[in-house]
Design a protein around this motif. Structure first.
Motif, mmCIF file in Angstrom:
data_model
loop_
_atom_site.group_PDB
_atom_site.id
_atom_site.type_symbol
_atom_site.label_atom_id
_atom_site.label_comp_id
_atom_site.label_asym_id
_atom_site.label_seq_id
_atom_site.Cartn_x
_atom_site.Cartn_y
_atom_site.Cartn_z
ATOM 1 N N GLY A 298 0.815 -1.210 0.000
ATOM 2 C CA GLY A 298 0.000 0.000 0.000
ATOM 3 C C GLY A 298 0.850 1.262 0.000
ATOM 4 O O GLY A 298 0.540 2.242 -0.692
ATOM 5 N N ARG A 302 0.806 4.180 -2.713
ATOM 6 C CA ARG A 302 0.432 5.528 -2.254
ATOM 7 C C ARG A 302 1.409 6.583 -2.756
ATOM 8 O O ARG A 302 1.000 7.596 -3.317
ATOM 9 N N LEU A 307 -3.809 5.616 -5.971
ATOM 10 C CA LEU A 307 -4.523 5.709 -4.704
ATOM 11 C C LEU A 307 -5.569 4.611 -4.522
ATOM 12 O O LEU A 307 -5.773 4.132 -3.407
ATOM 13 N N ASP A 308 -6.253 4.219 -5.594
ATOM 14 C CA ASP A 308 -7.236 3.139 -5.456
ATOM 15 C C ASP A 308 -6.546 1.826 -5.061
ATOM 16 O O ASP A 308 -7.030 1.084 -4.196
ATOM 17 N N GLN A 311 -5.432 2.064 -1.410
ATOM 18 C CA GLN A 311 -6.531 1.879 -0.466
ATOM 19 C C GLN A 311 -6.889 0.401 -0.331
ATOM 20 O O GLN A 311 -7.107 -0.099 0.784
ATOM 21 N N ASP A 312 -6.916 -0.303 -1.443
ATOM 22 C CA ASP A 312 -7.219 -1.733 -1.396
ATOM 23 C C ASP A 312 -6.160 -2.494 -0.608
ATOM 24 O O ASP A 312 -6.478 -3.378 0.202
ATOM 25 N N ARG A 315 -6.510 -1.948 3.132
ATOM 26 C CA ARG A 315 -7.645 -2.713 3.668
ATOM 27 C C ARG A 315 -7.298 -4.198 3.783
ATOM 28 O O ARG A 315 -7.725 -4.872 4.726
ATOM 29 N N LEU A 328 -3.422 4.407 5.245
ATOM 30 C CA LEU A 328 -4.778 4.554 4.713
ATOM 31 C C LEU A 328 -5.248 5.999 4.841
ATOM 32 O O LEU A 328 -5.835 6.561 3.910
ATOM 33 N N THR A 331 -3.693 8.124 2.267
ATOM 34 C CA THR A 331 -4.292 7.846 0.959
ATOM 35 C C THR A 331 -5.597 8.591 0.805
ATOM 36 O O THR A 331 -5.874 9.204 -0.239
ATOM 37 N N TRP A 332 -6.428 8.555 1.836
ATOM 38 C CA TRP A 332 -7.677 9.328 1.796
ATOM 39 C C TRP A 332 -7.393 10.818 1.652
ATOM 40 O O TRP A 332 -8.070 11.526 0.912
ATOM 41 N N SER A 335 -6.602 11.695 -1.731
ATOM 42 C CA SER A 335 -7.793 11.550 -2.577
ATOM 43 C C SER A 335 -8.784 12.688 -2.374
ATOM 44 O O SER A 335 -9.850 12.690 -3.002
#
Length: 552
Positions: A298, A302, A307-308, A311-312, A315, A328, A331-332, A335
């Motif tokens: 991740g 990042r 970014l998608d 994020q995956d 998670r 995370l 990343t948000w 975004s």
């Protein structure tokens, strides 16, 4: 005095049997071949405890963990029958390491109960208690009993020296180093680890235990933010794995560490490949470091701006039992979900124990963006406290200086921000982490613009741009062109400049608050502060100043 009993290797070599081939394969690190050879030898020769112990190592190092533990159980019984406390203790220790690393708690409890019964033996008990000192000390440390952990680890070291078991001594000393790190004795802890690693790299520790120590020491160096040590021992672990082409365990964790090192350089494509390989190696069956591998994957996505995918991966790290923060949240934030990101970070800060430096650094970055300067200042104070110890290391000091400069600039302390960021730049350059160097250059460019030194600002931005392009940091390249990078004149903070731009277009305080996700009270405070900084009496005068100085 009784004659020395020949060891298994000597007996096998003398006989010239399949057993000799098995031991020779094990000595060469050909673990799968050694496993097969021991299995063949067992059909024609009765293996003694030492043979079974060697076979168990071949099984574990070729990826046959359950069979390896079964062989350890058989070897343990043979050594107990022979009244060989040290060899029985070795079986306990190796089984405990293997089962705890795989999360096999019930089987581990069974082995510990077996060890406790043997520890009550009047003749063998003291030595066995020494071997039990490693898992017992580990449990005490997990429960927050540092003194109890130290007592157990010192007993383990003492017994290891008495019976001349390099494995037990190395594990005990590594564990003592860990406790010292956790209790703030950073210099002493790292020195202990270095001393242990000299023995490991010199081949004085068995391969099963050497792999464990390599991985744990590299992880501890990472947690201590000792970038240089982590790199050095990662390269040593990498070389150790490469010398054993049939080695199955440790390779996944080794790839995680290798990816971390590559991400600190400019080899980001290779860093992603290593992270992918680490996830694959640790997924079948799922192993304890799988969450760490997903987190590292991740992180690579990042910083590359994917970014998608980031994020995956974060998670997936959470599902595998890892902690997805601060990755995370960052990343948000990248975004556009700044408020949500800050909520994640605040929640992480409130967990038990002192917040980690990288988490605090993220709190500062996002806190400034959402205009929660009190929380950002509190994170800076925590970082300053952690970095105040002279033994804290250059990386932690660089993180703290970067955060301090970021908050000072948001507070309008341009000169103070410049001092902190120049120190951060010097530290990151010394650590040769080009991505962090470029990020600090961006912050310094805003400071230089605020001081009216456009030439210095453009020079720094161009250097950052060049680094981001070379690395493939697409999100940073996009953000570099955003308005927040260009600080206005007048000593305004980036947030004050945003408020002024919107006010100059005729928006009301309520409209500004809605657009920037702030309260009306906060907008009014920003307007009051910028009126004072610009020495203007009204909104209209501030608007005229903005047009005159090119803020709009």
């Amino acid at each position: 005095m009784a004659a020395r009993r020949p060891c298994s290797e000597e007996r096998a070599m003398a006989d010239g049997t399949e057993l000799a081939q098995a031991h020779a394969a094990a000595a060469a690190g050909a673990w799968s071949g050694a496993y097969d050879a021991f299995a063949l030898a067992s059909t024609s020769v009765r293996l003694d405890g030492a043979d079974l112990l060697a076979w168990s190592s071949a099984a574990i190092l070729s990826g046959r963990d359950d069979e390896g533990c079964d062989l350890l159980a058989n070897a343990f019984d043979r050594f107990v029958d022979d009244r060989d406390a040290a060899r029985a203790g070795q079986c306990l220790l190796r089984a405990g390491l293997n089962l705890s690393n795989r999360g096999r708690d019930a089987a581990l409890a069974g082995w510990m109960a077996r060890g406790a019964r043997l520890a009550a033996d009047p003749e063998l008990g003291h030595v066995v208690r020494g071997y039990l000192g490693v898992p017992r000390g580990r449990r005490a440390g997990e429960e927050g009993d540092a003194a109890g952990a130290l007592t157990q680890f010192r007993l383990a070291q003492e017994v290891g020296e008495q019976v001349d078991d390099a494995d037990l001594v190395a594990l005990a000393r590594m564990s003592l180093g860990y406790v010292r790190l956790m209790t703030g004795q950073v210099t002493e802890g790292l020195d202990e680890l270095d001393d242990v690693m000299v023995g490991v790299t010199g081949g004085r520790v068995s391969p099963v235990v050497a792999g464990v120590i390599y991985c744990v020491v590299v992880r501890m160096c990472r947690e201590a933010l000792d970038v240089r040590r982590a790199r050095e021992w990662t390269f040593a672990l990498d070389a150790w794995c490469e010398r054993q082409p049939q080695l199955v365990p440790f390779r996944g964790t080794c790839r995680v560490h290798r990816s971390q090192v590559l991400l600190e350089t400019d080899a980001w494509d290779q860093a992603l490949l290593e992270a992918d390989l680490a996830v694959a190696a640790l997924s079948t069956p799922p192993q304890g470091d799988l969450g760490v591998a997903w987190y590292q994957k991740g992180e690579v996505h990042r910083v590359r701006g994917e970014l998608d995918r980031a994020q995956d991966a974060f998670r997936q790290a959470l599902e595998a039992g890892g902690d997805p923060e601060p990755g995370l949240a960052l990343t948000w934030f990248a975004s556009g979900r700044a408020a949500d990101a800050f909520g994640l970070l605040r929640g992480a800060m409130e967990r038990v124990g002192p917040p980690r430096p990288l988490l605090l650094a993220a709190v500062v970055e996002v806190g400034v963006a959402v205009d929660d300067l009190p929380t950002a200042r509190r994170a800076v104070a925590m970082l300053a406290g952690q970095a105040s110890d002279p033994a804290s290391g250059s990386c932690l000091q660089a993180i703290a200086a970067t955060a301090d400069g970021t908050v000072r600039f948001a507070d309008g302390d341009v000169r103070g921000a410049e001092r902190s960021l120049l120190r951060a730049l010097d530290l990151w350059l010394g650590l040769t982490v080009p991505y962090e160097v470029a990020r600090v250059r961006v912050r310094l460019a805003a400071v230089h613009r605020a001081r009216g030194d456009d030439a210095a600002a453009e020079l720094g931005l161009e250097a950052a741009r060049s680094t981001f392009r070379r690395l493939g940091a697409s999100a940073d390249l996009v953000a570099l062109e955003g308005p927040a990078i260009v600080a206005p004149a007048g000593g305004l903070s980036p947030r004050e400049a945003e408020v002024l731009r919107l006010a100059a277009t005729g928006r009301t305080n309520r409209a500004i608050a809605t657009e920037l996700h702030l309260s009306e009270k906060t907008v009014a405070r920003h307007l009051s502060n910028l009126f004072a900084k610009l020495d203007v009496p009204s909104r209209a005068a501030a608007t005229a100043w903005a047009y005159e100085h090119g803020v709009l």
